[in-house]
Design an enzyme around this catalytic site. Structure first.
Site, PDB file in Angstrom:
ATOM      1  N   GLU A 161       4.635  -7.579   6.685  1.00 16.97           N
ATOM      2  CA  GLU A 161       3.937  -6.300   6.561  1.00 16.97           C
ATOM      3  C   GLU A 161       2.458  -6.437   6.911  1.00 16.97           C
ATOM      4  O   GLU A 161       1.732  -7.192   6.252  1.00 16.97           O
ATOM      5  CB  GLU A 161       4.056  -5.778   5.127  1.00 16.97           C
ATOM      6  CG  GLU A 161       3.251  -4.516   4.850  1.00 16.97           C
ATOM      7  CD  GLU A 161       3.126  -4.197   3.371  1.00 16.97           C
ATOM      8  OE1 GLU A 161       2.789  -3.045   3.052  1.00 16.97           O
ATOM      9  OE2 GLU A 161       3.355  -5.099   2.535  1.00 16.97           O
TER      10      GLU A 161
ATOM     11  N   GLU B 101       4.909   3.344  -3.036  1.00 21.92           N
ATOM     12  CA  GLU B 101       3.968   2.321  -3.503  1.00 21.92           C
ATOM     13  C   GLU B 101       2.578   2.946  -3.639  1.00 21.92           C
ATOM     14  O   GLU B 101       1.672   2.637  -2.879  1.00 21.92           O
ATOM     15  CB  GLU B 101       3.947   1.131  -2.542  1.00 21.92           C
ATOM     16  CG  GLU B 101       3.253  -0.085  -3.157  1.00 21.92           C
ATOM     17  CD  GLU B 101       3.115  -1.241  -2.191  1.00 21.92           C
ATOM     18  OE1 GLU B 101       3.356  -2.382  -2.611  1.00 21.92           O
ATOM     19  OE2 GLU B 101       2.758  -1.017  -1.018  1.00 21.92           O
TER      20      GLU B 101
END
Length: 262
Positions: free
Chosen positions: A143, A244
């Protein structure tokens, strides 16, 4: 409409961690993710998932000394043995919890470090982790993370992640596309979503969201999420979208954006 997973590390902080599973289920979530499971035994977490009818979607491999500021080991020369132990532990947890996605953090590149040495270490470690993950029926995710929130993080750009995956050409290596981080670093969200879903290698396998700026609910800030959700449907994205973000107040009270979608 995409499938949304509650991130239990950032949401429902009104209650202790083990009570967040019930809170997420009560709000209609069917999947959960969180940073790290290793404080608890996997059987304990599995029981909570089963009790509340939840699917484990994602967690991170061990990141090194998190409290000491480390943010992953994959790119750090000299830490290969510790990295391999962490991958084995993560895969053991995944086998119990049932998730097939494990995010592997790259680590912080110190000032003046040999970037090529870090990159070579990263490639070697990702290849090793992807081989083990494939044997277990799992996938390793990488990521890009913005440098404002995580200064010095080795993996920053979407094109950088795509290049690494294209070089390794491993079917068990994929990308975690965090919309908040991408917006803060480079924007062009719809472009990177479409490009990432079309790749032969390093395809986007998991998406995360948060409002920008502030990293709060997705109906706050400048990102027009209804458009992005529509694009996900148009592009036939079938994975999960992890929530998130840091709720501005009570987590459940801030879920109006999700209730409106439903």
């Amino acid at each position: 409409m995409p499938k949304f997973a509650a991130n239990l590390s950032m949401m429902y902080n009104e209650v202790p961690f083990t009570e967040r599973f019930a809170a997420a289920a009560a709000d209609g979530f069917q999947g959960v993710e969180y940073l790290f499971p290793y404080t608890w035994q996997p059987e304990e977490l599995k029981a909570l998932l089963q009790q509340h009818g939840l699917q484990q979607v994602l967690f991170n491999a061990p990141p090194g000394d998190w409290d000491g500021g480390e943010r992953g080991l994959a790119a750090l020369p000299g830490r290969e043995a510790e990295f391999r132990e962490g991958i084995a532990l993560a895969l053991n947890y995944a086998q119990v919890l049932g998730n097939r996605l494990i995010h592997v953090m790259a680590g912080i590149l110190p000032d003046g470090a040999d970037a090529l040495a870090y990159r070579n270490t990263y490639l070697n470690n990702l290849s090793y982790a992807a081989d083990l993950a494939a044997q277990a029926g799992c996938r390793i995710l990488i990521e890009p993370i913005n440098h404002a929130d995580m200064p010095g993080y080795f993996l920053r750009y979407q094109a950088q992640a795509a290049e690494i995956c294209a070089e390794l050409k491993h079917p068990a290596l994929a990308v975690q596309f965090d919309i908040y981080h991408c917006q803060r670093t480079e924007g062009s969200l719809s472009h990177w979503l479409q490009e990432g879903l079309a790749r032969e290698y390093g395809q986007i396998a998991h998406v995360q969201l948060a409002g920008y700026p502030g990293r709060h609910e997705p109906d706050t800030g400048e990102i027009h999420y209804p458009f992005l959700f529509q694009r996900m449907d148009e592009l036939a994205y079938s994975g999960w979208v992890g929530c998130e973000y840091r709720p501005q107040g009570n987590t459940s009270a801030g879920l109006g954006w999700l209730r409106n979608l439903r």
